[in-house]
Structures are given as structure tokens and as C-alpha cells.
Design a protein around this motif. Structure first.
Motif, PDB file in Angstrom:
ATOM      1  N   GLU A   4      59.143  47.449  81.891  1.00  0.00           N
ATOM      2  CA  GLU A   4      60.540  47.220  82.253  1.00  0.00           C
ATOM      3  C   GLU A   4      61.046  46.099  81.374  1.00  0.00           C
ATOM      4  O   GLU A   4      60.408  45.052  81.256  1.00  0.00           O
ATOM      5  CB  GLU A   4      60.638  46.846  83.726  1.00  0.00           C
ATOM      6  N   SER A  10      71.648  45.695  80.494  1.00  0.00           N
ATOM      7  CA  SER A  10      70.948  46.970  80.640  1.00  0.00           C
ATOM      8  C   SER A  10      69.478  46.746  80.959  1.00  0.00           C
ATOM      9  O   SER A  10      68.874  45.780  80.520  1.00  0.00           O
ATOM     10  CB  SER A  10      71.059  47.792  79.359  1.00  0.00           C
ATOM     11  N   TYR A  12      65.802  48.794  80.747  1.00  0.00           N
ATOM     12  CA  TYR A  12      65.079  49.929  80.179  1.00  0.00           C
ATOM     13  C   TYR A  12      63.722  50.012  80.872  1.00  0.00           C
ATOM     14  O   TYR A  12      62.957  49.067  80.849  1.00  0.00           O
ATOM     15  CB  TYR A  12      64.882  49.750  78.675  1.00  0.00           C
ATOM     16  N   THR A  14      60.173  52.359  81.303  1.00  0.00           N
ATOM     17  CA  THR A  14      59.335  53.445  80.802  1.00  0.00           C
ATOM     18  C   THR A  14      58.514  53.980  81.960  1.00  0.00           C
ATOM     19  O   THR A  14      57.837  53.225  82.649  1.00  0.00           O
ATOM     20  CB  THR A  14      58.405  52.937  79.683  1.00  0.00           C
ATOM     21  N   VAL A  25      62.039  57.508  79.464  1.00  0.00           N
ATOM     22  CA  VAL A  25      62.706  56.220  79.472  1.00  0.00           C
ATOM     23  C   VAL A  25      63.950  56.372  80.348  1.00  0.00           C
ATOM     24  O   VAL A  25      64.645  57.384  80.301  1.00  0.00           O
ATOM     25  CB  VAL A  25      63.070  55.726  78.049  1.00  0.00           C
ATOM     26  N   VAL A  27      67.471  54.268  81.563  1.00  0.00           N
ATOM     27  CA  VAL A  27      68.353  53.158  81.210  1.00  0.00           C
ATOM     28  C   VAL A  27      69.379  52.974  82.315  1.00  0.00           C
ATOM     29  O   VAL A  27      70.041  53.923  82.721  1.00  0.00           O
ATOM     30  CB  VAL A  27      69.074  53.416  79.869  1.00  0.00           C
TER      31      VAL A  27
END
Length: 56
Positions: A4, A10, A12, A14, A25, A27
Motif C-alpha cells: 500500500e 491517492s 495505490y 497491490t 492494482v 487506486v
């Protein structure tokens, strides 16, 4: 969840499907619900399979 990261407003994330091994991924912008969730692709344009979970 594999990782993370926070960049500006933002987040992101995984993720990996532990059955198929496909890695995604996600977002999120500004604390909203995920607005984008896509599989990561390998150099051939196919979904990346995490060798720890899939592709056996």
C-alpha cells in the motif's frame, strides 16, 4: 494485500488473488471507494501471475 502506497491524495494498493495468482492494482483518490482496479500485465500483455500463488 501485498503493498500500500500513498502518493498525494491517492492510495495505490497491490492485491493478489491467492487462487489464480493474478495480481491487481487498486487506486483510490481522496479516500473515495476504489475508482480503478486492474490486473497488472506482464511484458507480453497477459495478466501477471504471482509465482507464490498461481501458475503451478
Amino acid at each position: 494485500m501485498l503493498s500500500e502506497q500513498y502518493i498525494s491524495t491517492s492510495t495505490y494498493i497491490t492485491l493478489v488473488d491467492t487462487v489464480t495468482g493474478v495480481t491487481y492494482v487498486s487506486v483510490t483518490h481522496g479516500g473515495e471507494s476504489p475508482t480503478i482496479m486492474q490486473p497488472l500485465l506482464d511484458r507480453d500483455g497477459k495478466p501477471y501471475i504471482d509465482p507464490r500463488y498461481g501458475g503451478r
